[in-house]
Design an enzyme around this catalytic site. Structure first.
Site, short mmCIF file in Angstrom:
data_model
loop_
_atom_site.label_atom_id
_atom_site.label_comp_id
_atom_site.label_asym_id
_atom_site.label_seq_id
_atom_site.Cartn_x
_atom_site.Cartn_y
_atom_site.Cartn_z
N ASP A 53 0.84 -1.20 0.00
CA ASP A 53 0.00 0.00 0.00
C ASP A 53 0.88 1.26 0.00
O ASP A 53 1.72 1.43 0.87
CB ASP A 53 -0.90 -0.02 1.24
CG ASP A 53 -2.15 0.82 1.05
OD1 ASP A 53 -2.09 1.79 0.28
OD2 ASP A 53 -3.18 0.50 1.67
N SER A 94 -5.86 5.31 -1.18
CA SER A 94 -5.96 3.86 -1.20
C SER A 94 -7.32 3.38 -1.68
O SER A 94 -7.43 2.29 -2.24
CB SER A 94 -5.68 3.29 0.20
OG SER A 94 -4.35 3.53 0.57
N ASP A 145 -10.15 -1.67 5.91
CA ASP A 145 -9.40 -0.54 5.37
C ASP A 145 -9.61 -0.44 3.86
O ASP A 145 -10.07 -1.39 3.21
CB ASP A 145 -7.92 -0.68 5.71
CG ASP A 145 -7.18 0.64 5.66
OD1 ASP A 145 -7.85 1.69 5.58
OD2 ASP A 145 -5.94 0.63 5.71
N THR A 147 -7.85 -0.43 0.99
CA THR A 147 -7.32 -1.32 -0.04
C THR A 147 -8.00 -2.68 -0.06
O THR A 147 -8.49 -3.11 -1.09
CB THR A 147 -5.80 -1.45 0.08
OG1 THR A 147 -5.20 -0.16 0.09
CG2 THR A 147 -5.23 -2.24 -1.09
#
Length: 252
Positions: A53, A94, A145, A147
């Site tokens: 990431d 992201s 999260d 991603t």
């Protein structure tokens, strides 16, 4: 390549295939697909997508220049570039960049699993599920999260973590490992999402519980090792390598 859910096959197929995104926040990583006969790409039995990431050409170049040995990624037979910019502004995040990987389309800043017109699109993980492939996601951050969420959810903003968790519960992803307990168990809507998922998943919340797993007999695994984000210096999660191996053993 377009995918539709109309090409689904039975999940009980003994030749079951695998798709596992492994999201390693802040780590330099590579990506690989399993060996296949030369020139063949029609029926890949295993796909492993590893995302560092925030990692781009600058980070790869710095790692290469500072290393005394070739990087593991250098051993891969093919390397390409992916443009993960969002529609605006020029600096992506992201959510938009993960979505670019997951659905193959550019989207707005912070959006998850949707195109720029806010229309949900089938992600590559969902396409894999529709084809009867076993799937899993492993991350060093919370599983909701931006991603990882791009592969398993469709929301207007990456900060709708309670909505992302609820969409995971409606999916058929075999393995989910990371942080994010709060978004499953301490929800503002009062829903006991963790209790619901215990009906289908083996649930672990500590490294000790993880180590005691009987992986050959584990069909679905949910591991939540922190209330929210797992910080790099924290010891509350199993090593990434152990989580990755467990995910591959279960989905295989």
């Amino acid at each position: 390549m377009p995918f539709t859910k109309g090409c689904a096959v039975q999940k009980s197929n003994p030749a079951r295939r695998v798709f596992v995104p492994m999201i390693m926040a802040g780590l330099l990583c590579g990506c690989a697909a399993s060996a296949q006969s030369p020139g063949s790409s029609r029926d890949v039995p295993r796909v492993i997508l590893i995302v560092g990431d925030g990692t781009g050409l600058a980070q790869w170049s710095a790692a290469l220049l500072s290393s005394n040995a070739p990087l593991a990624v250098s051993r891969l037979p093919e390397i390409g570039l992916v443009d993960t910019r969002c529609v605006c502004p020029n600096t992506t995040d992201s959510g938009a960049s993960g979505t670019a990987y997951a659905i193959g389309a550019r989207t707005g800043y912070g959006m998850i699993g949707m195109d720029a017109d806010s229309m949900p699109r089938t992600s590559v993980l969902e396409a894999a599920e529709a084809r009867g492939m076993a799937t899993g996601m492993v991350t060093t951050t919370h599983i909701t999260d931006a991603t990882p969420a791009a592969f398993g959810a469709h929301v207007a903003t990456r900060y709708d973590r309670f909505g992302i968790a609820a969409q995971y519960a409606a999916q058929d992803i075999e393995v989910l490992l990371g942080g994010g307990m709060d978004f499953f168990a301490r929800r503002p809507d009062g829903r006991d999402l963790l209790g619901e998922m215990r009906e289908r998943y083996t649930v672990v919340t500590t490294p000790a519980e993880f180590e005691q797993l009987d992986l050959p007999r584990t069909e679905r695994l949910l591991g939540l090792f922190a209330d929210s984000t797992i910080y790099p210096d924290a010891q509350q999660r199993p090593p990434m390598t152990d989580m990755a191996r467990a995910a591959l053993e279960i989905v295989d």
